[in-house]
Design a protein around this motif. Structure first.
Motif, short mmCIF file in Angstrom:
data_model
loop_
_atom_site.label_atom_id
_atom_site.label_comp_id
_atom_site.label_asym_id
_atom_site.label_seq_id
_atom_site.Cartn_x
_atom_site.Cartn_y
_atom_site.Cartn_z
N ALA A 24 26.82 -62.46 39.61
CA ALA A 24 27.43 -62.07 38.52
C ALA A 24 28.15 -60.70 38.93
O ALA A 24 27.98 -60.21 40.02
CB ALA A 24 26.34 -61.67 37.44
N SER A 25 28.70 -60.13 37.69
CA SER A 25 29.71 -58.78 38.24
C SER A 25 29.44 -57.60 37.74
O SER A 25 30.04 -56.79 37.72
CB SER A 25 31.13 -59.33 37.70
OG SER A 25 31.07 -59.51 36.37
N ASP A 26 28.26 -57.33 37.17
CA ASP A 26 27.71 -56.10 36.85
C ASP A 26 26.84 -55.56 37.63
O ASP A 26 26.44 -56.24 38.74
CB ASP A 26 27.27 -56.29 35.16
CG ASP A 26 27.37 -54.90 34.58
OD1 ASP A 26 27.43 -53.56 35.20
OD2 ASP A 26 27.14 -54.74 33.27
N HIS A 27 26.12 -54.41 37.43
CA HIS A 27 25.04 -53.86 38.18
C HIS A 27 23.95 -55.15 38.12
O HIS A 27 23.76 -55.52 37.22
CB HIS A 27 24.26 -52.75 37.52
CG HIS A 27 25.30 -51.37 37.55
ND1 HIS A 27 25.86 -50.80 38.94
CD2 HIS A 27 26.10 -50.89 36.75
CE1 HIS A 27 26.44 -49.98 38.49
NE2 HIS A 27 26.63 -49.92 37.18
N LEU A 28 23.22 -55.14 39.35
CA LEU A 28 22.24 -56.11 39.35
C LEU A 28 21.08 -56.12 38.52
O LEU A 28 20.92 -57.09 37.81
CB LEU A 28 21.82 -56.04 40.93
CG LEU A 28 20.48 -57.34 41.14
CD1 LEU A 28 21.27 -58.69 40.86
CD2 LEU A 28 20.31 -57.13 42.77
N TRP A 29 20.79 -55.18 38.11
CA TRP A 29 19.42 -54.77 37.20
C TRP A 29 19.97 -55.29 35.88
O TRP A 29 19.16 -55.90 35.04
CB TRP A 29 18.71 -53.39 37.14
CG TRP A 29 19.89 -52.41 36.55
CD1 TRP A 29 20.77 -51.51 37.30
CD2 TRP A 29 20.30 -52.20 35.35
NE1 TRP A 29 21.27 -50.86 36.34
CE2 TRP A 29 21.04 -51.03 35.29
CE3 TRP A 29 19.38 -52.44 34.04
CZ2 TRP A 29 21.18 -50.41 34.00
CZ3 TRP A 29 19.74 -51.86 32.73
CH2 TRP A 29 20.62 -50.72 32.70
N HIS A 30 21.07 -55.14 35.50
CA HIS A 30 21.80 -55.41 34.18
C HIS A 30 21.89 -56.91 33.93
O HIS A 30 21.79 -57.88 33.19
CB HIS A 30 22.98 -54.64 33.97
CG HIS A 30 23.57 -54.81 32.43
ND1 HIS A 30 24.43 -55.63 32.29
CD2 HIS A 30 23.32 -54.36 31.07
CE1 HIS A 30 24.60 -55.75 30.89
NE2 HIS A 30 23.76 -54.84 30.13
N ASP A 31 22.57 -57.55 35.06
CA ASP A 31 22.74 -58.92 35.30
C ASP A 31 21.45 -59.73 35.29
O ASP A 31 21.40 -60.84 34.71
CB ASP A 31 23.59 -59.24 36.33
CG ASP A 31 25.12 -59.02 36.49
OD1 ASP A 31 25.55 -58.90 35.24
OD2 ASP A 31 25.61 -58.65 37.43
N LEU A 32 20.71 -59.28 35.73
CA LEU A 32 19.16 -59.76 35.87
C LEU A 32 18.45 -59.83 34.29
O LEU A 32 17.48 -60.50 34.28
CB LEU A 32 18.06 -59.32 36.82
CG LEU A 32 18.49 -59.64 38.27
CD1 LEU A 32 17.60 -58.59 39.29
CD2 LEU A 32 18.25 -61.02 38.67
N GLY A 33 18.90 -59.06 33.57
CA GLY A 33 18.40 -58.77 32.35
C GLY A 33 17.06 -57.73 32.29
O GLY A 33 16.18 -57.66 31.34
N LEU A 34 17.02 -56.98 33.49
CA LEU A 34 16.04 -55.90 33.34
C LEU A 34 16.51 -55.05 32.39
O LEU A 34 17.78 -54.76 32.16
CB LEU A 34 15.98 -55.43 34.67
CG LEU A 34 15.03 -56.51 35.73
CD1 LEU A 34 15.40 -56.07 37.16
CD2 LEU A 34 13.75 -56.85 35.29
N TRP A 35 15.64 -54.04 31.89
CA TRP A 35 15.92 -52.89 31.01
C TRP A 35 16.19 -51.53 31.86
O TRP A 35 16.53 -50.58 31.15
CB TRP A 35 14.87 -52.71 30.03
CG TRP A 35 14.91 -54.07 29.13
CD1 TRP A 35 15.87 -55.00 29.24
CD2 TRP A 35 13.97 -54.54 28.39
NE1 TRP A 35 15.27 -56.18 28.51
CE2 TRP A 35 14.18 -55.79 27.98
CE3 TRP A 35 12.76 -53.76 28.02
CZ2 TRP A 35 13.42 -56.35 26.80
CZ3 TRP A 35 12.03 -54.43 27.05
CH2 TRP A 35 11.96 -55.74 26.44
#
Length: 194
Positions: free
Chosen positions: A121-132
């Motif tokens: 995906a194209s955003d920060h990895l933590w954000h793309d993973l659905g982490l908070w």
């Protein structure tokens, strides 16, 4: 934060709490609960079943959240399969992580596949993973892939770090994650490390 965003966050927190009540007490419970809760409420960028096969997702649920139906994602994931695009790249990322796995849980294998799917995906990895938070990603990398995480001595952004590791294995000196140029924080990652 908009009213819709607040409602979605509240809904994600509800799913998270429902999962954590039944959590097995394993190291990846919280990380997977965050990912599942975010995905179940339409957030993050992971493909169907967190990038796992349906059978592996069911195994993950039984291991981490016994008694919770894996159907927590079925309403939104039934027709959204993991695409074959960039399959070699994804498999290279999985192989890199598994080379450095802690060797303490089958969950590390699921985590490697999920993190690799998030890298597509194209955003920060933590954000793309659905982490908070990014700290959740740092903790899961250290827990699941400790020798790899230990190499990130400059606290480099995780997606950039993983791709840099792949490039170094291939002897490529200048390397960037494939989606970085479209990220709103491009200048933060590729600016000065100071």
């Amino acid at each position: 934060m908009s009213a819709l965003a607040l409602d979605l966050r509240h809904e994600a927190e509800h799913v998270f709490a429902r999962l954590m009540v039944r959590a097995a007490g394993a190291g990846n419970d919280r990380a997977f609960a965050s990912m599942i809760a975010t995905r179940a409420t339409g957030g993050g960028a992971l493909p169907a079943w967190l990038g796992l096969t349906v059978a592996d997702f069911h195994g993950l649920m039984a291991h981490h959240f016994p008694g919770v139906s894996p159907d927590v994602l079925s309403a939104i994931d039934g027709g959204t399969p993991l695409t074959l695009a960039r399959l070699d790249e994804r498999e290279d990322l999985v192989a890199l992580m598994l080379t450095h796995r802690a060797g303490e849980s089958p969950s590390e294998i699921w985590m490697a596949h999920t993190v690799a799917a998030g890298c597509m995906a194209s955003d920060h990895l933590w954000h793309d993973l659905g982490l908070w938070s990014r700290s959740e990603l740092t903790a899961l990398m250290g827990r699941n892939f400790p020798s790899l995480a230990a190499r990130n001595t400059s606290d480099m952004k995780w997606k950039r770090f993983l791709y840099k590791q792949l490039c170094e294995m291939e002897g490529i000196r200048a390397c960037r994650a494939p989606s970085c140029e479209v990220c709103v924080d491009y200048h933060v990652c590729f600016g000065s490390e100071d």
